[in-house]
Write a protein that holds these residues in place. Structure first.
Motif, PDB file in Angstrom:
ATOM      1  N   TRP A  29      35.057  50.319  35.987  1.00  0.00           N
ATOM      2  CA  TRP A  29      34.725  49.064  36.632  1.00  0.00           C
ATOM      3  C   TRP A  29      33.215  48.895  36.627  1.00  0.00           C
ATOM      4  CZ3 TRP A  29      31.733  47.960  40.927  1.00  0.00           C
ATOM      5  CH2 TRP A  29      31.754  46.620  41.349  1.00  0.00           C
ATOM      6  N   GLN A  30      32.753  47.667  36.371  1.00  0.00           N
ATOM      7  CA  GLN A  30      31.324  47.379  36.331  1.00  0.00           C
ATOM      8  C   GLN A  30      31.053  46.111  37.129  1.00  0.00           C
ATOM      9  OE1 GLN A  30      29.813  47.150  32.360  1.00  0.00           O
ATOM     10  NE2 GLN A  30      27.911  46.163  32.968  1.00  0.00           N
ATOM     11  N   PRO A  31      30.034  46.126  38.007  1.00  0.00           N
ATOM     12  CA  PRO A  31      29.719  44.897  38.757  1.00  0.00           C
ATOM     13  C   PRO A  31      29.173  43.824  37.811  1.00  0.00           C
ATOM     14  CG  PRO A  31      28.050  46.572  39.167  1.00  0.00           C
ATOM     15  CD  PRO A  31      29.125  47.223  38.341  1.00  0.00           C
ATOM     16  N   GLU A  32      29.306  42.570  38.210  1.00  0.00           N
ATOM     17  CA  GLU A  32      28.820  41.478  37.371  1.00  0.00           C
ATOM     18  C   GLU A  32      27.311  41.530  37.181  1.00  0.00           C
ATOM     19  OE1 GLU A  32      30.194  37.541  38.242  1.00  0.00           O
ATOM     20  OE2 GLU A  32      32.210  38.251  38.680  1.00  0.00           O
ATOM     21  N   SER A  44      23.678  43.939  37.778  1.00  0.00           N
ATOM     22  CA  SER A  44      23.174  45.280  38.107  1.00  0.00           C
ATOM     23  C   SER A  44      22.435  45.226  39.432  1.00  0.00           C
ATOM     24  CB  SER A  44      22.255  45.794  36.994  1.00  0.00           C
ATOM     25  OG  SER A  44      21.142  44.935  36.857  1.00  0.00           O
ATOM     26  N   GLY A  45      22.420  46.334  40.112  1.00  0.00           N
ATOM     27  CA  GLY A  45      21.786  46.425  41.422  1.00  0.00           C
ATOM     28  C   GLY A  45      22.134  47.764  42.026  1.00  0.00           C
ATOM     29  N   TRP A  46      22.292  47.778  43.328  1.00  0.00           N
ATOM     30  CA  TRP A  46      22.578  49.043  44.002  1.00  0.00           C
ATOM     31  C   TRP A  46      24.054  49.428  43.954  1.00  0.00           C
ATOM     32  CZ3 TRP A  46      19.052  52.434  44.551  1.00  0.00           C
ATOM     33  CH2 TRP A  46      17.742  52.018  44.616  1.00  0.00           C
ATOM     34  N   ILE A  47      24.896  48.511  43.494  1.00  0.00           N
ATOM     35  CA  ILE A  47      26.304  48.848  43.331  1.00  0.00           C
ATOM     36  C   ILE A  47      26.490  49.394  41.922  1.00  0.00           C
ATOM     37  CG2 ILE A  47      28.670  47.980  43.284  1.00  0.00           C
ATOM     38  CD1 ILE A  47      27.766  45.822  45.273  1.00  0.00           C
ATOM     39  N   PRO A  48      26.971  50.632  41.785  1.00  0.00           N
ATOM     40  CA  PRO A  48      27.079  51.246  40.450  1.00  0.00           C
ATOM     41  C   PRO A  48      28.367  50.847  39.728  1.00  0.00           C
ATOM     42  CG  PRO A  48      27.826  52.803  42.086  1.00  0.00           C
ATOM     43  CD  PRO A  48      27.348  51.573  42.844  1.00  0.00           C
ATOM     44  N   SER A  49      28.364  51.055  38.414  1.00  0.00           N
ATOM     45  CA  SER A  49      29.632  51.003  37.686  1.00  0.00           C
ATOM     46  C   SER A  49      30.356  52.317  37.990  1.00  0.00           C
ATOM     47  CB  SER A  49      29.400  50.834  36.191  1.00  0.00           C
ATOM     48  OG  SER A  49      28.667  51.915  35.666  1.00  0.00           O
ATOM     49  N   ILE A  50      31.660  52.290  37.930  1.00  0.00           N
ATOM     50  CA  ILE A  50      32.457  53.459  38.308  1.00  0.00           C
ATOM     51  C   ILE A  50      33.425  53.802  37.180  1.00  0.00           C
ATOM     52  CG2 ILE A  50      34.111  54.396  39.972  1.00  0.00           C
ATOM     53  CD1 ILE A  50      32.993  52.285  41.981  1.00  0.00           C
ATOM     54  N   SER A  51      33.455  55.067  36.796  1.00  0.00           N
ATOM     55  CA  SER A  51      34.406  55.582  35.815  1.00  0.00           C
ATOM     56  C   SER A  51      35.228  56.660  36.502  1.00  0.00           C
ATOM     57  CB  SER A  51      33.682  56.225  34.624  1.00  0.00           C
ATOM     58  OG  SER A  51      32.827  55.306  34.012  1.00  0.00           O
ATOM     59  N   ALA A  52      36.499  56.729  36.177  1.00  0.00           N
ATOM     60  CA  ALA A  52      37.348  57.779  36.732  1.00  0.00           C
ATOM     61  C   ALA A  52      38.402  58.152  35.702  1.00  0.00           C
ATOM     62  CB  ALA A  52      38.017  57.311  38.016  1.00  0.00           C
ATOM     63  N   GLY A  53      38.807  59.404  35.731  1.00  0.00           N
ATOM     64  CA  GLY A  53      39.831  59.845  34.801  1.00  0.00           C
ATOM     65  C   GLY A  53      40.594  61.039  35.341  1.00  0.00           C
ATOM     66  N   TRP A  54      41.825  61.198  34.878  1.00  0.00           N
ATOM     67  CA  TRP A  54      42.683  62.313  35.275  1.00  0.00           C
ATOM     68  C   TRP A  54      43.544  62.679  34.081  1.00  0.00           C
ATOM     69  CZ3 TRP A  54      48.117  62.008  35.629  1.00  0.00           C
ATOM     70  CH2 TRP A  54      48.727  63.151  36.168  1.00  0.00           C
ATOM     71  N   GLY A  55      43.759  63.964  33.876  1.00  0.00           N
ATOM     72  CA  GLY A  55      44.599  64.433  32.784  1.00  0.00           C
ATOM     73  C   GLY A  55      45.572  65.506  33.243  1.00  0.00           C
ATOM     74  N   LEU A  56      46.729  65.564  32.598  1.00  0.00           N
ATOM     75  CA  LEU A  56      47.766  66.541  32.913  1.00  0.00           C
ATOM     76  C   LEU A  56      48.303  67.118  31.610  1.00  0.00           C
ATOM     77  CD1 LEU A  56      49.756  67.819  35.020  1.00  0.00           C
ATOM     78  CD2 LEU A  56      51.259  65.882  34.520  1.00  0.00           C
ATOM     79  N   ASN A  57      48.432  68.434  31.544  1.00  0.00           N
ATOM     80  CA  ASN A  57      48.948  69.130  30.360  1.00  0.00           C
ATOM     81  C   ASN A  57      50.132  69.996  30.766  1.00  0.00           C
ATOM     82  OD1 ASN A  57      46.626  68.343  28.646  1.00  0.00           O
ATOM     83  ND2 ASN A  57      45.517  69.638  30.064  1.00  0.00           N
ATOM     84  N   TRP A 101      40.033  66.203  35.999  1.00  0.00           N
ATOM     85  CA  TRP A 101      39.708  64.912  36.586  1.00  0.00           C
ATOM     86  C   TRP A 101      38.197  64.741  36.660  1.00  0.00           C
ATOM     87  CZ3 TRP A 101      36.800  64.695  41.015  1.00  0.00           C
ATOM     88  CH2 TRP A 101      36.714  65.858  41.765  1.00  0.00           C
ATOM     89  N   MET A 102      37.744  63.485  36.791  1.00  0.00           N
ATOM     90  CA  MET A 102      36.323  63.199  36.947  1.00  0.00           C
ATOM     91  C   MET A 102      36.111  61.829  37.555  1.00  0.00           C
ATOM     92  SD  MET A 102      35.355  60.545  34.714  1.00  0.00           S
ATOM     93  CE  MET A 102      33.620  60.762  34.647  1.00  0.00           C
ATOM     94  N   VAL A 103      34.955  61.692  38.214  1.00  0.00           N
ATOM     95  CA  VAL A 103      34.486  60.407  38.735  1.00  0.00           C
ATOM     96  C   VAL A 103      33.020  60.302  38.363  1.00  0.00           C
ATOM     97  CG1 VAL A 103      34.017  59.035  40.809  1.00  0.00           C
ATOM     98  CG2 VAL A 103      36.108  60.412  40.664  1.00  0.00           C
ATOM     99  N   GLY A 104      32.626  59.180  37.793  1.00  0.00           N
ATOM    100  CA  GLY A 104      31.236  58.973  37.401  1.00  0.00           C
ATOM    101  C   GLY A 104      30.695  57.670  37.947  1.00  0.00           C
ATOM    102  N   LEU A 105      29.416  57.669  38.303  1.00  0.00           N
ATOM    103  CA  LEU A 105      28.723  56.479  38.792  1.00  0.00           C
ATOM    104  C   LEU A 105      27.493  56.250  37.938  1.00  0.00           C
ATOM    105  CD1 LEU A 105      28.758  57.315  42.613  1.00  0.00           C
ATOM    106  CD2 LEU A 105      30.413  55.919  41.368  1.00  0.00           C
ATOM    107  N   GLU A 106      27.227  54.987  37.567  1.00  0.00           N
ATOM    108  CA  GLU A 106      26.019  54.670  36.798  1.00  0.00           C
ATOM    109  C   GLU A 106      25.382  53.411  37.366  1.00  0.00           C
ATOM    110  OE1 GLU A 106      24.438  53.540  32.332  1.00  0.00           O
ATOM    111  OE2 GLU A 106      26.523  54.093  32.611  1.00  0.00           O
ATOM    112  N   TRP A 107      24.085  53.503  37.620  1.00  0.00           N
ATOM    113  CA  TRP A 107      23.315  52.376  38.108  1.00  0.00           C
ATOM    114  C   TRP A 107      22.467  51.836  36.964  1.00  0.00           C
ATOM    115  CZ3 TRP A 107      24.484  56.611  40.992  1.00  0.00           C
ATOM    116  CH2 TRP A 107      25.044  56.382  42.245  1.00  0.00           C
ATOM    117  N   SER A 108      22.696  50.585  36.567  1.00  0.00           N
ATOM    118  CA  SER A 108      21.897  49.947  35.520  1.00  0.00           C
ATOM    119  C   SER A 108      20.601  49.424  36.117  1.00  0.00           C
ATOM    120  CB  SER A 108      22.673  48.780  34.896  1.00  0.00           C
ATOM    121  OG  SER A 108      23.837  49.257  34.285  1.00  0.00           O
ATOM    122  N   ASP A 109      19.572  49.369  35.292  1.00  0.00           N
ATOM    123  CA  ASP A 109      18.256  48.873  35.721  1.00  0.00           C
ATOM    124  C   ASP A 109      17.783  49.562  36.990  1.00  0.00           C
ATOM    125  OD1 ASP A 109      18.199  47.119  33.550  1.00  0.00           O
ATOM    126  OD2 ASP A 109      19.199  45.534  34.681  1.00  0.00           O
TER     127      ASP A 109
END
Length: 145
Positions: free
Chosen positions: A12-15, A17-30, A51-59
């Motif tokens: 998910w990415q905000p419309e 950029s600012g203090w709200i980050p884009s968010i990535s998440a993932g989960w895997g099962l084997n 599993w993972m969760v990532g945050l990225e702040w543009s600009d």
């Protein structure tokens, strides 16, 4: 033998950029399937996850630069043959900041922390009942032509 692997990921990415980050998440099962079940010994991994969760702040701080962090667990055993518990937690954290030096040069320093780089094996052998962790860094420079 074979393995059936499933994953689920979202971004998910905000419309703006600012203090709200884009968010990535993932989960895997084997799920592991062994050809000769009768020869599989106790302690053999039958199910693993990640599993993972990532945050990225543009600009971040300066237009064109970005920063972020990620947290998660690389593949770890969640079920093993026999009645023992896997005890296989191994967390990873990463922090980074991307500097846009020029239109053609990007410098990205990052630091990372691994809580148990060998997972369940971290406390075996000479390190019995002891764990170790690892803190490191990397400096990536990208040249675009």
């Amino acid at each position: 033998s074979s393995v059936n692997a499933w994953s689920l990921a979202a971004y998910w990415q905000p419309e703006e950029s600012g203090w709200i980050p884009s968010i990535s998440a993932g989960w895997g099962l084997n799920a592991y399937n062994y050809a000769h079940q009768s020869k599989v010994v106790d302690g053999t991994v039958t199910t693993s996850q990640s599993w993972m969760v990532g945050l990225e702040w543009s600009d971040l701080f300066v237009e064109g630069n970005s920063g972020g962090m990620a947290f998660g667990e690389p593949t770890f055993a969640t079920d093993i043959k026999g009645s023992d518990t896997p005890h296989d937690g191994n967390y990873v954290w990463e922090w980074w900041y991307k500097f846009q030096v020029t239109d053609n040069i990007v410098v990205t320093p990052a630091i990372y922390y691994l809580s148990r780089p060998l997972g369940e094996l971290t406390s075996h052998g000479a390190n019995n009942n002891k764990t170790f962790s690892q803190l490191g860094g990397v400096l990536r420079t990208t040249f675009m032509f």
